[in-house]
Enzyme design. Structure first.
Site, PDB file in Angstrom:
ATOM      1  N   GLY A  14       0.842  -1.200   0.000  1.00 42.07           N
ATOM      2  CA  GLY A  14       0.000   0.000   0.000  1.00 42.07           C
ATOM      3  C   GLY A  14       0.871   1.241   0.000  1.00 42.07           C
ATOM      4  O   GLY A  14       0.666   2.185  -0.777  1.00 42.07           O
ATOM      5  N   ASP A  69       8.500   5.494   8.149  1.00 43.29           N
ATOM      6  CA  ASP A  69       7.783   4.887   9.267  1.00 43.29           C
ATOM      7  C   ASP A  69       6.566   5.766   9.515  1.00 43.29           C
ATOM      8  O   ASP A  69       6.661   6.994   9.539  1.00 43.29           O
ATOM      9  CB  ASP A  69       8.653   4.786  10.526  1.00 43.29           C
ATOM     10  CG  ASP A  69       8.126   3.693  11.448  1.00 43.29           C
ATOM     11  OD1 ASP A  69       8.004   2.540  10.994  1.00 43.29           O
ATOM     12  OD2 ASP A  69       7.791   3.983  12.608  1.00 43.29           O
ATOM     13  N   TYR A 160      -5.406   1.221   8.454  1.00 44.64           N
ATOM     14  CA  TYR A 160      -6.536   1.749   9.227  1.00 44.64           C
ATOM     15  C   TYR A 160      -7.444   2.675   8.404  1.00 44.64           C
ATOM     16  O   TYR A 160      -8.357   3.287   8.967  1.00 44.64           O
ATOM     17  CB  TYR A 160      -6.014   2.533  10.437  1.00 44.64           C
ATOM     18  CG  TYR A 160      -5.205   1.711  11.421  1.00 44.64           C
ATOM     19  CD1 TYR A 160      -5.830   1.028  12.464  1.00 44.64           C
ATOM     20  CD2 TYR A 160      -3.819   1.626  11.317  1.00 44.64           C
ATOM     21  CE1 TYR A 160      -5.087   0.280  13.378  1.00 44.64           C
ATOM     22  CE2 TYR A 160      -3.070   0.875  12.222  1.00 44.64           C
ATOM     23  CZ  TYR A 160      -3.715   0.208  13.243  1.00 44.64           C
ATOM     24  OH  TYR A 160      -2.981  -0.532  14.145  1.00 44.64           O
ATOM     25  N   HIS A 186      -0.990  12.162   5.422  1.00 41.71           N
ATOM     26  CA  HIS A 186       0.314  12.308   6.077  1.00 41.71           C
ATOM     27  C   HIS A 186       1.443  11.971   5.103  1.00 41.71           C
ATOM     28  O   HIS A 186       2.431  12.677   5.011  1.00 41.71           O
ATOM     29  CB  HIS A 186       0.347  11.373   7.296  1.00 41.71           C
ATOM     30  CG  HIS A 186      -0.113   9.970   6.999  1.00 41.71           C
ATOM     31  ND1 HIS A 186      -1.315   9.690   6.397  1.00 41.71           N
ATOM     32  CD2 HIS A 186       0.482   8.763   7.193  1.00 41.71           C
ATOM     33  CE1 HIS A 186      -1.436   8.381   6.242  1.00 41.71           C
ATOM     34  NE2 HIS A 186      -0.358   7.806   6.711  1.00 41.71           N
TER      35      HIS A 186
HETATM   36  P1  ITT Z   1       7.439  -1.303   6.291  1.00 43.90           P
HETATM   37  O1  ITT Z   1       8.010  -1.136   7.674  1.00 43.90           O
HETATM   38  O2  ITT Z   1       7.918  -2.526   5.581  1.00 43.90           O
HETATM   39  O3  ITT Z   1       7.560  -0.051   5.459  1.00 43.90           O
HETATM   40  P2  ITT Z   1       4.900  -1.470   7.696  1.00 43.90           P
HETATM   41  O4  ITT Z   1       3.485  -1.702   7.277  1.00 43.90           O
HETATM   42  O5  ITT Z   1       5.451  -2.335   8.801  1.00 43.90           O
HETATM   43  O6  ITT Z   1       5.833  -1.540   6.407  1.00 43.90           O
HETATM   44  P3  ITT Z   1       5.202   0.829   9.388  1.00 43.90           P
HETATM   45  O7  ITT Z   1       6.126   0.132  10.321  1.00 43.90           O
HETATM   46  O8  ITT Z   1       5.504   2.246   8.978  1.00 43.90           O
HETATM   47  O9  ITT Z   1       5.044   0.043   8.025  1.00 43.90           O
HETATM   48  O10 ITT Z   1       3.742   0.743   9.998  1.00 43.90           O
HETATM   49  C1  ITT Z   1       2.793   1.508   9.471  1.00 43.90           C
HETATM   50  C2  ITT Z   1       1.439   0.960   9.865  1.00 43.90           C
HETATM   51  O11 ITT Z   1       0.606   2.099  10.151  1.00 43.90           O
HETATM   52  C3  ITT Z   1       0.801   0.256   8.680  1.00 43.90           C
HETATM   53  O12 ITT Z   1       1.045  -1.128   8.716  1.00 43.90           O
HETATM   54  C4  ITT Z   1      -0.660   0.612   8.843  1.00 43.90           C
HETATM   55  O13 ITT Z   1      -1.240  -0.266   9.770  1.00 43.90           O
HETATM   56  C5  ITT Z   1      -0.596   2.000   9.472  1.00 43.90           C
HETATM   57  N1  ITT Z   1      -0.627   3.044   8.415  1.00 43.90           N
HETATM   58  C6  ITT Z   1       0.410   3.812   7.985  1.00 43.90           C
HETATM   59  N2  ITT Z   1       0.032   4.613   6.983  1.00 43.90           N
HETATM   60  C7  ITT Z   1      -1.277   4.354   6.767  1.00 43.90           C
HETATM   61  C8  ITT Z   1      -2.222   4.840   5.867  1.00 43.90           C
HETATM   62  O14 ITT Z   1      -1.922   5.734   4.931  1.00 43.90           O
HETATM   63  N3  ITT Z   1      -3.456   4.369   5.942  1.00 43.90           N
HETATM   64  C9  ITT Z   1      -3.797   3.449   6.858  1.00 43.90           C
HETATM   65  N4  ITT Z   1      -2.950   2.903   7.731  1.00 43.90           N
HETATM   66  C10 ITT Z   1      -1.688   3.352   7.704  1.00 43.90           C
END
Ligand code: ITT
Length: 204
Positions: A14, A69, A160, A186
């Protein structure tokens, strides 16, 4: 040196889709890493975790790495899920949640359970990007304010998105067209900040 391509240090498709569609119009090719690199996100902030991911991938590829992140901070949950957003279902805060379908679905179920009686439903998404260039780097931040809905709505986006309604809208992020999410999200704000920073640095 001009920045014409980079590797996005992520496993989240995503995120990848969004970063790609926002950076390619600036002539920056966005690639996924070929190797599956495990990075322990031990940082205490979004910025620290973004830097840990960028550093680990730079160590392997020695070429420009962009890492992000991001997460959701809910006011009545003391700022949780926060840096634990991707695995909120599994942490002790508020009790663990069973995964019966996808991880996103379990995370959403936990937030809805913990906010079921909340009057103050305000929340925000935060995004930090780190661009690691070896001999230096850049970082940027973006934020999107809104509130937690009482139930999921919409099929678009990821994470989310179905339970988050951005300020000024009465639908969820998952109900917006991709280009409309990019305009207010964001991630969109953080990436546009990054673009102007690297333009000033002469990379574009
Ligand atoms: P990488 O670390 O591999 O990039 P990740 O999904 O683990 O992927 P993060 O540690 O940054 O990424 O966690 C971000 C989480 O926050 C993500 O899994 C979603 O659950 C939530 N999130 C972040 N951006 C979002 C968005 O635009 N819309 C909805 N949920 C989001």
């Amino acid at each position: 040196m001009k920045l014409s391509s980079l590797i996005l240090a992520t496993k989240n498709m995503g995120k990848f889709k969004e970063a790609k569609r926002m950076l390619e119009p600036y002539g920056i090719r966005v690639e996924l890493p070929e190797e599956d690199i495990y990075v322990e996100e031990t940082g205490r902030s979004f910025l620290e975790n973004a830097y840990l991911k960028a550093k680990a991938y730079y160590y392997v590829y020695s070429s420009p790495i962009l890492a992000e992140d991001a997460g959701l901070e809910v006011e009545c949950l003391d700022g949780y899920p926060g840096i634990y957003s991707s695995r909120f279902y599994s942490i002790d805060y508020g009790g663990r949640e069973e995964v019966s379908g996808s991880v996103d679905e379990a995370n959403i179920r936990k937030v809805l359970r913990l906010t079921a009686k909340a009057e103050d439903r305000s929340a925000r998404f935060i995004s930090f990007f780190v661009l690691h260039m070896g001999d230096g780097g850049y970082w940027s931040r973006g934020e999107c304010k809104g509130k937690i809905l009482k139930e999921p709505a919409g099929e678009g986006g990821f994470g989310y998105d179905p339970i988050f309604s951005p300020e000024g809208f009465d639908v969820s992020l998952a109900q917006l067209r991709p280009e409309d999410k990019d305009r207010i999200s964001h991630r969109g704000k953080a990436l546009r900040n990054l673009i102007s920073i690297i333009k000033n640095g002469g990379l574009l």
